[in-house]
Design a protein around this motif. Structure first.
Motif, PDB file in Angstrom:
ATOM      1  N   LEU A 194       0.826  -1.207   0.000  1.00 51.20           N
ATOM      2  CA  LEU A 194       0.000   0.000   0.000  1.00 51.20           C
ATOM      3  C   LEU A 194       0.860   1.258   0.000  1.00 51.20           C
ATOM      4  O   LEU A 194       0.558   2.234  -0.695  1.00 51.20           O
ATOM      5  CB  LEU A 194      -0.918   0.014   1.225  1.00 51.20           C
ATOM      6  CG  LEU A 194      -2.022  -1.045   1.284  1.00 51.20           C
ATOM      7  CD1 LEU A 194      -2.835  -0.870   2.562  1.00 51.20           C
ATOM      8  CD2 LEU A 194      -2.925  -0.976   0.070  1.00 51.20           C
ATOM      9  N   ARG A 195       1.929   1.237   0.774  1.00 52.77           N
ATOM     10  CA  ARG A 195       2.810   2.407   0.842  1.00 52.77           C
ATOM     11  C   ARG A 195       3.398   2.722  -0.525  1.00 52.77           C
ATOM     12  O   ARG A 195       3.573   3.894  -0.876  1.00 52.77           O
ATOM     13  CB  ARG A 195       3.924   2.158   1.866  1.00 52.77           C
ATOM     14  CG  ARG A 195       4.784   3.377   2.112  1.00 52.77           C
ATOM     15  CD  ARG A 195       5.622   3.245   3.362  1.00 52.77           C
ATOM     16  NE  ARG A 195       6.640   2.206   3.260  1.00 52.77           N
ATOM     17  CZ  ARG A 195       7.634   2.074   4.140  1.00 52.77           C
ATOM     18  NH1 ARG A 195       7.710   2.880   5.187  1.00 52.77           N
ATOM     19  NH2 ARG A 195       8.531   1.115   3.994  1.00 52.77           N
ATOM     20  N   GLU A 196       3.675   1.674  -1.300  1.00 54.54           N
ATOM     21  CA  GLU A 196       4.259   1.857  -2.631  1.00 54.54           C
ATOM     22  C   GLU A 196       3.221   2.241  -3.676  1.00 54.54           C
ATOM     23  O   GLU A 196       3.467   3.103  -4.531  1.00 54.54           O
ATOM     24  CB  GLU A 196       4.963   0.554  -3.055  1.00 54.54           C
ATOM     25  CG  GLU A 196       5.571   0.575  -4.451  1.00 54.54           C
ATOM     26  CD  GLU A 196       6.794   1.473  -4.552  1.00 54.54           C
ATOM     27  OE1 GLU A 196       7.105   1.897  -5.673  1.00 54.54           O
ATOM     28  OE2 GLU A 196       7.421   1.757  -3.511  1.00 54.54           O
ATOM     29  N   HIS A 197       2.032   1.623  -3.618  1.00 54.49           N
ATOM     30  CA  HIS A 197       1.071   1.760  -4.716  1.00 54.49           C
ATOM     31  C   HIS A 197      -0.204   2.529  -4.353  1.00 54.49           C
ATOM     32  O   HIS A 197      -0.801   3.149  -5.231  1.00 54.49           O
ATOM     33  CB  HIS A 197       0.688   0.373  -5.233  1.00 54.49           C
ATOM     34  CG  HIS A 197       1.855  -0.418  -5.747  1.00 54.49           C
ATOM     35  ND1 HIS A 197       2.503  -0.114  -6.917  1.00 54.49           N
ATOM     36  CD2 HIS A 197       2.497  -1.496  -5.223  1.00 54.49           C
ATOM     37  CE1 HIS A 197       3.500  -0.976  -7.109  1.00 54.49           C
ATOM     38  NE2 HIS A 197       3.520  -1.818  -6.094  1.00 54.49           N
ATOM     39  N   PHE A 198      -0.632   2.476  -3.095  1.00 52.38           N
ATOM     40  CA  PHE A 198      -1.854   3.150  -2.673  1.00 52.38           C
ATOM     41  C   PHE A 198      -1.597   3.953  -1.386  1.00 52.38           C
ATOM     42  O   PHE A 198      -2.202   3.684  -0.345  1.00 52.38           O
ATOM     43  CB  PHE A 198      -2.984   2.139  -2.430  1.00 52.38           C
ATOM     44  CG  PHE A 198      -3.395   1.369  -3.643  1.00 52.38           C
ATOM     45  CD1 PHE A 198      -4.216   1.932  -4.611  1.00 52.38           C
ATOM     46  CD2 PHE A 198      -2.968   0.058  -3.818  1.00 52.38           C
ATOM     47  CE1 PHE A 198      -4.604   1.221  -5.723  1.00 52.38           C
ATOM     48  CE2 PHE A 198      -3.359  -0.670  -4.932  1.00 52.38           C
ATOM     49  CZ  PHE A 198      -4.172  -0.079  -5.897  1.00 52.38           C
ATOM     50  N   PRO A 199      -0.711   4.913  -1.429  1.00 57.96           N
ATOM     51  CA  PRO A 199      -0.328   5.628  -0.204  1.00 57.96           C
ATOM     52  C   PRO A 199      -1.475   6.389   0.455  1.00 57.96           C
ATOM     53  O   PRO A 199      -1.392   6.706   1.647  1.00 57.96           O
ATOM     54  CB  PRO A 199       0.772   6.588  -0.684  1.00 57.96           C
ATOM     55  CG  PRO A 199       0.535   6.739  -2.156  1.00 57.96           C
ATOM     56  CD  PRO A 199       0.018   5.404  -2.618  1.00 57.96           C
ATOM     57  N   SER A 200      -2.552   6.661  -0.293  1.00 59.29           N
ATOM     58  CA  SER A 200      -3.669   7.415   0.273  1.00 59.29           C
ATOM     59  C   SER A 200      -4.508   6.590   1.243  1.00 59.29           C
ATOM     60  O   SER A 200      -5.340   7.143   1.968  1.00 59.29           O
ATOM     61  CB  SER A 200      -4.583   7.950  -0.845  1.00 59.29           C
ATOM     62  OG  SER A 200      -5.173   6.879  -1.570  1.00 59.29           O
ATOM     63  N   ILE A 201      -4.283   5.258   1.307  1.00 61.24           N
ATOM     64  CA  ILE A 201      -5.086   4.436   2.217  1.00 61.24           C
ATOM     65  C   ILE A 201      -4.241   3.715   3.262  1.00 61.24           C
ATOM     66  O   ILE A 201      -4.635   2.689   3.801  1.00 61.24           O
ATOM     67  CB  ILE A 201      -5.979   3.428   1.455  1.00 61.24           C
ATOM     68  CG1 ILE A 201      -5.144   2.517   0.549  1.00 61.24           C
ATOM     69  CG2 ILE A 201      -7.044   4.155   0.649  1.00 61.24           C
ATOM     70  CD1 ILE A 201      -5.951   1.376  -0.073  1.00 61.24           C
ATOM     71  N   THR A 202      -3.076   4.250   3.566  1.00 56.10           N
ATOM     72  CA  THR A 202      -2.269   3.735   4.665  1.00 56.10           C
ATOM     73  C   THR A 202      -1.608   4.889   5.407  1.00 56.10           C
ATOM     74  O   THR A 202      -1.288   5.918   4.795  1.00 56.10           O
ATOM     75  CB  THR A 202      -1.194   2.746   4.182  1.00 56.10           C
ATOM     76  OG1 THR A 202      -0.435   2.291   5.309  1.00 56.10           O
ATOM     77  CG2 THR A 202      -0.259   3.369   3.173  1.00 56.10           C
ATOM     78  N   ASN A 203      -1.431   4.716   6.705  1.00 53.62           N
ATOM     79  CA  ASN A 203      -0.702   5.702   7.502  1.00 53.62           C
ATOM     80  C   ASN A 203       0.794   5.396   7.555  1.00 53.62           C
ATOM     81  O   ASN A 203       1.557   6.127   8.190  1.00 53.62           O
ATOM     82  CB  ASN A 203      -1.238   5.739   8.932  1.00 53.62           C
ATOM     83  CG  ASN A 203      -2.676   6.212   8.999  1.00 53.62           C
ATOM     84  OD1 ASN A 203      -3.567   5.442   9.341  1.00 53.62           O
ATOM     85  ND2 ASN A 203      -2.921   7.465   8.655  1.00 53.62           N
ATOM     86  N   CYS A 204       1.208   4.301   6.914  1.00 56.68           N
ATOM     87  CA  CYS A 204       2.616   3.893   6.937  1.00 56.68           C
ATOM     88  C   CYS A 204       3.402   4.699   5.917  1.00 56.68           C
ATOM     89  O   CYS A 204       3.711   4.242   4.813  1.00 56.68           O
ATOM     90  CB  CYS A 204       2.727   2.390   6.668  1.00 56.68           C
ATOM     91  SG  CYS A 204       1.999   1.381   7.974  1.00 56.68           S
ATOM     92  N   LYS A 205       3.680   5.912   6.282  1.00 55.99           N
ATOM     93  CA  LYS A 205       4.443   6.832   5.434  1.00 55.99           C
ATOM     94  C   LYS A 205       4.910   7.979   6.315  1.00 55.99           C
ATOM     95  O   LYS A 205       4.509   8.106   7.471  1.00 55.99           O
ATOM     96  CB  LYS A 205       3.573   7.354   4.288  1.00 55.99           C
ATOM     97  CG  LYS A 205       2.260   7.961   4.746  1.00 55.99           C
ATOM     98  CD  LYS A 205       1.330   8.248   3.585  1.00 55.99           C
ATOM     99  CE  LYS A 205      -0.036   8.714   4.088  1.00 55.99           C
ATOM    100  NZ  LYS A 205      -0.986   8.937   2.989  1.00 55.99           N
TER     101      LYS A 205
END
Length: 223
Positions: A194-205
């Motif tokens: 998700l961090r690589e491809h869908f960053p808008s739906i994870t807080n891992c950033k």
């Protein structure tokens, strides 16, 4: 310890290959360049013909090692989980405090992978990218039950069991240790994806890693 690691051999079930690629230079080149090629074009676009062109070898020579690209992916996946298991063992064996040991295990299982110089023909950083993106394709198949029965996923399951045991060391009354351990393993991969491809739906950033998330989750769950 460094000398011991330099002669360590990662063991993969002999059911996934016809000839052990670790036994020849060609086999090691097949593994090395399959990792690079799958990362470059994806597993769907990957073929033995393309790999043969890449390494300057006949397609038929690759079939002497692996019966199909699915079996090759199983090999790469199994190698990764065996490598992760040895990381878990090495980095936790001297820790006596149960909470500290579990936190270290979560860190090892969910952190961004760094290259390991003990295995020169395998780039662990790129292999990890493949595991994040392609690992589920190794078991989301019609043959998964048969392959599981034949032991193809033993190392993967053993890693989960190791973490489950550490959870129970912290709280022996916790009823969902295996479920939580498998969620750490699969969830870690998913959060990196998700961090690589869908960053808008994870807080891992932005300074919050999957490791931070899972340490917080586990501590909150089993306290």
């Amino acid at each position: 310890m460094k000398n011991l690691l330099s002669v360590l051999k990662i063991s993969v079930s002999d059911k996934v290959f016809i000839k052990d690629p670790e036994t020849s230079n060609l086999g090691k080149r097949i593994v090395e360049h399959s990792i690079l090629l799958i990362n470059e074009i994806g597993f769907e676009g990957f073929t033995f013909k393309k790999l043969g062109n890449k390494i300057g070898s006949n397609e038929s020579s690759i079939y002497r090692y692996f019966e199909s690209k699915h079996k090759l992916l199983l090999y790469l996946s199994s190698w990764y989980w065996a490598w992760l298991e040895y990381q878990l063992v090495i980095e936790t064996f001297s820790i006596t405090d149960a909470n500290e040991k579990l936190e270290k295990a979560i860190t090892v299982a969910t952190r961004t992978v760094k290259e390991d110089s003990n295995f020169s023909h395998i780039n662990e950083i790129i292999l990890y990218k493949i595991i994040v993106n392609e690992n589920s394709k190794s078991f989301l198949t019609k043959e998964v039950d048969l392959e599981n029965k034949e032991g193809y996923f033993e190392v993967y399951k053993r890693v989960i069991t190791r973490i489950s045991d550490m959870i129970l060391e912290v709280n022996k009354e916790y009823s969902f240790a295996l479920s939580l351990a498998s969620s750490i393993i699969e969830g870690g991969l998913h959060q990196h994806y998700l961090r690589e491809h869908f960053p808008s739906i994870t807080n891992c950033k932005e300074g919050k890693s999957p490791t931070n998330f899972f340490i917080h989750l586990v501590k909150s769950t089993i306290k």
